[in-house]
Enzyme design. Structure first.
Site, PDB file in Angstrom:
ATOM      1  N   ASN A 209       0.122  13.803  10.595  1.00 52.55           N
ATOM      2  CA  ASN A 209       1.236  14.698  10.254  1.00 52.55           C
ATOM      3  C   ASN A 209       0.784  16.084   9.809  1.00 52.55           C
ATOM      4  O   ASN A 209       1.428  17.084  10.127  1.00 52.55           O
ATOM      5  CB  ASN A 209       2.124  14.064   9.178  1.00 52.55           C
ATOM      6  N   CYS A 266       9.649  13.937   7.524  1.00 49.19           N
ATOM      7  CA  CYS A 266       8.236  13.602   7.311  1.00 49.19           C
ATOM      8  C   CYS A 266       7.299  14.784   7.055  1.00 49.19           C
ATOM      9  O   CYS A 266       6.590  14.785   6.058  1.00 49.19           O
ATOM     10  CB  CYS A 266       7.735  12.778   8.490  1.00 49.19           C
TER      11      CYS A 266
HETATM   12  N1  LIG Z   1      11.539   8.926  10.044  1.00 49.28           N
HETATM   13  C1  LIG Z   1      10.390   8.988  10.680  1.00 49.28           C
HETATM   14  O1  LIG Z   1      10.270   9.575  11.767  1.00 49.28           O
HETATM   15  C2  LIG Z   1       9.170   8.302  10.102  1.00 49.28           C
HETATM   16  C3  LIG Z   1       8.042   8.111  10.931  1.00 49.28           C
HETATM   17  C4  LIG Z   1       6.928   7.482  10.401  1.00 49.28           C
HETATM   18  C5  LIG Z   1       6.902   7.105   9.074  1.00 49.28           C
HETATM   19  N2  LIG Z   1       7.987   7.344   8.278  1.00 49.28           N
HETATM   20  C6  LIG Z   1       7.920   6.914   6.879  1.00 49.28           C
HETATM   21  O2  LIG Z   1       8.595   5.653   6.761  1.00 49.28           O
HETATM   22  C7  LIG Z   1       9.303   5.589   5.514  1.00 49.28           C
HETATM   23  C8  LIG Z   1      10.781   5.378   5.768  1.00 49.28           C
HETATM   24  O3  LIG Z   1      11.286   6.476   6.505  1.00 49.28           O
HETATM   25  P1  LIG Z   1      12.735   6.424   7.209  1.00 49.28           P
HETATM   26  O4  LIG Z   1      12.887   7.689   7.950  1.00 49.28           O
HETATM   27  O5  LIG Z   1      12.903   5.125   7.881  1.00 49.28           O
HETATM   28  O6  LIG Z   1      13.647   6.462   5.883  1.00 49.28           O
HETATM   29  P2  LIG Z   1      15.210   6.197   5.754  1.00 49.28           P
HETATM   30  O7  LIG Z   1      15.669   7.018   4.614  1.00 49.28           O
HETATM   31  O8  LIG Z   1      15.863   6.361   7.089  1.00 49.28           O
HETATM   32  O9  LIG Z   1      15.290   4.646   5.348  1.00 49.28           O
HETATM   33  C9  LIG Z   1      14.835   4.140   4.126  1.00 49.28           C
HETATM   34  C10 LIG Z   1      15.768   2.979   3.771  1.00 49.28           C
HETATM   35  O10 LIG Z   1      15.226   2.282   2.636  1.00 49.28           O
HETATM   36  C11 LIG Z   1      16.316   1.811   1.862  1.00 49.28           C
HETATM   37  N3  LIG Z   1      15.831   1.427   0.523  1.00 49.28           N
HETATM   38  C12 LIG Z   1      15.485   2.201  -0.524  1.00 49.28           C
HETATM   39  N4  LIG Z   1      15.073   1.440  -1.565  1.00 49.28           N
HETATM   40  C13 LIG Z   1      15.154   0.150  -1.158  1.00 49.28           C
HETATM   41  C14 LIG Z   1      14.866  -1.108  -1.765  1.00 49.28           C
HETATM   42  N5  LIG Z   1      14.363  -1.199  -3.013  1.00 49.28           N
HETATM   43  N6  LIG Z   1      15.097  -2.235  -1.078  1.00 49.28           N
HETATM   44  C15 LIG Z   1      15.581  -2.174   0.186  1.00 49.28           C
HETATM   45  N7  LIG Z   1      15.873  -1.012   0.829  1.00 49.28           N
HETATM   46  C16 LIG Z   1      15.653   0.137   0.163  1.00 49.28           C
HETATM   47  C17 LIG Z   1      17.285   3.000   1.882  1.00 49.28           C
HETATM   48  O11 LIG Z   1      18.593   2.612   1.515  1.00 49.28           O
HETATM   49  C18 LIG Z   1      17.184   3.430   3.363  1.00 49.28           C
HETATM   50  O12 LIG Z   1      18.125   2.777   4.163  1.00 49.28           O
HETATM   51  C19 LIG Z   1       8.959   6.878   4.780  1.00 49.28           C
HETATM   52  O13 LIG Z   1       7.840   6.659   3.963  1.00 49.28           O
HETATM   53  C20 LIG Z   1       8.611   7.840   5.902  1.00 49.28           C
HETATM   54  O14 LIG Z   1       7.763   8.862   5.489  1.00 49.28           O
HETATM   55  C21 LIG Z   1       9.121   7.908   8.771  1.00 49.28           C
END
Ligand SMILES: NC(=O)c1ccc[n+]([C@@H]2O[C@H](COP(=O)([O-])OP(=O)(O)OC[C@H]3O[C@@H](n4cnc5c(N)ncnc54)[C@H](O)[C@@H]3O)[C@@H](O)[C@H]2O)c1
Length: 413
Positions: A209, A266
């Site tokens: 990233n 991200c």
């Molecule tokens: N979005 C991307 O393109 C991407 C790509 C690679 C990595 N990531 C990483 O992956 C992770 C998630 O990203 P995302 O985009 O999917 O986030 P997102 O916000 O779309 O989803 C996160 C989910 O986790 C849930 N959540 C929070 N606390 C919780 C708990 N205690 N128990 C159960 N659910 C809970 C939230 O309600 C939400 O639905 C981050 O660390 C991000 O940096 C994201």
């Protein structure tokens, strides 16, 4: 066999991916609205192909549940895909991750061995220095819990395609049993699996990233150099650069191109989190610091370009609000930063249009007082000048609609 905490872009893709491979998967989320949308077989965000995969698997291999105890008891693997947003000083906030780890530890007291896998992006050393000691301090012995990370590289807008066509699976762990179980879990995917130390696994994600962010900030700085010198066609220059065969044949070239600055969930938070982590450990990274500074300054420079010499009562039309085309994600979108700058400069008359992201934008940024119009044509008609802030294909036609000034902040025309 698998429980997934967090059903966002990464968690839902992971859960459906494992279901598609034939595993039984429990999905857990704390967001009631998200769960109710998913239980109806719908997606809570825009993502090609995934709704069909959800409908195929819901209720037979994929279960959205509130019963954490049954899910974890029934599982060999628990994946954490919760958010890791900005914390203090730009560092990664791990509260959602630890809350999900807590729920897991409270759910089971038997002697079965389970692997706890962090898929969320977490700074290098987090597994070794924070998660593992935490699990052990709560009575999660090495006989009962293996700990690993498994960074995710998918792109929003391509989640399903990137799951199926993953370039590699990275498994970061010091625990041989956890490693062996994860290798077996991922084997049916038929992609290279790389086993590394837990801190290496975490670092690879940031390496990826921060490199993408560096290419974007480099391109933006070069565009500003070119514009300052004058007489240079910036878009042409970059397109001709991309003709070099070392760039051809991949999508990497799309990151070596100027625009409004990087945004989305991200790159902004991950560049800041790695900077904070490196500083905490005692090293001040100069390139990374300036990559962030260039990105932070970009919205003000773009707002200056858009405002030009207009009077404050000029009507400014904004085309595009999502952080990239084919997405309704507005988290950390450059459009919000640029609109905020324009309002700060005194431009209060702002009309905006985005093909999919207007509702999300209004929800995320209620403090930005702008009018949303139903089409790009309506914004064009109502404005004195327009600025393209997201490179949606439909905006290529704008210059044909008349002779109003179009500020192409994405260099797409
Ligand atoms: N979005 C991307 O393109 C991407 C790509 C690679 C990595 N990531 C990483 O992956 C992770 C998630 O990203 P995302 O985009 O999917 O986030 P997102 O916000 O779309 O989803 C996160 C989910 O986790 C849930 N959540 C929070 N606390 C919780 C708990 N205690 N128990 C159960 N659910 C809970 C939230 O309600 C939400 O639905 C981050 O660390 C991000 O940096 C994201």
């Amino acid at each position: 066999m698998v429980t997934v905490f967090g059903l966002g872009f990464v968690g839902l893709t992971t859960a459906l991916g494992f279901a598609h491979l034939g595993y039984k998967v429990y999905g857990i989320d704390v967001d009631a609205e998200r769960k109710s949308i998913l239980r109806k077989g719908q997606l809570p965000f825009m993502e090609p192909e995934m709704e069909d995969v959800l409908k195929d698997n819901l209720g037979n291999r994929f279960f959205v549940t509130d019963d954490v105890e049954t899910a974890v008891k029934d599982s060999d693997f628990v994946f954490y895909c919760v958010g890791t947003p900005y914390g203090r000083d730009g560092s990664a906030d791990l509260k959602y991750l630890f809350s999900a780890v807590d729920s897991t530890l409270q759910a089971v007291h038997d002697e079965k061995y389970r692997v706890l896998v962090t898929k969320s992006t977490i700074p290098p050393s987090t597994t070794a220095e924070k998660i593992l000691p935490y699990v052990r301090s709560k009575g999660g012995t090495s006989e009962r819990f293996g700990v690993a990370n498994n960074p995710e590289f998918l792109r929003e807008g391509h989640c399903w395609e990137d799951f199926l066509g993953a370039d590699r699976i990275v498994l970061g762990s010091e625990d041989k049993k956890a490693q062996a179980m994860l290798i077996a879990l991922y084997k049916p995917m038929g992609v290279p699996i790389k086993c590394v130390s837990s801190s290496t696994g975490e670092f690879i994600k940031y390496l990826s990233n921060t490199l993408l962010a560096t290419m974007i900030s480099y391109s933006n700085e070069m565009a500003q150099v070119a514009e300052t010198i004058g007489g240079i066609d910036v878009a042409d220059a970059f397109h001709i650069l991309h003709m070099d065969k070392r760039w051809n044949g991949g999508t990497m070239a799309s990151y070596v191109y100027p625009g409004c600055g990087y945004g989305g969930y991200c790159l902004p938070k991950d560049t800041n989190a790695l900077l904070a982590q490196s500083r905490e450990k005692g090293f001040e990274p100069q390139i990374l610091k300036n990559v962030i500074a260039i990105n932070d300054n970009r919205p003000a420079a773009m707002a200056q370009n858009i405002a030009g010499k207009s009077y404050h009562d000029a009507v400014i039309g904004i085309m595009g609000l999502s952080f990239k085309p084919e997405s309704d994600d507005v988290r950390d979108t450059p459009a919000a930063r640029i609109i905020r700058e324009l309002i700060k400069m005194g431009y209060k008359n702002i009309k905006a249009y985005d093909p999919v992201a207007m509702d999300e934008f209004a929800k995320y940024y209620p403090e930005l007082d702008i009018d949303f119009l139903p089409s790009a044509q309506a914004v064009y008609a109502a404005s004195d000048k327009v600025a393209i802030l997201t490179a949606w294909e439909e905006f290529r036609e704008i210059p044909q609609w008349g002779d109003k000034l179009v500020i192409d902040c994405r260099y797409m025309l």
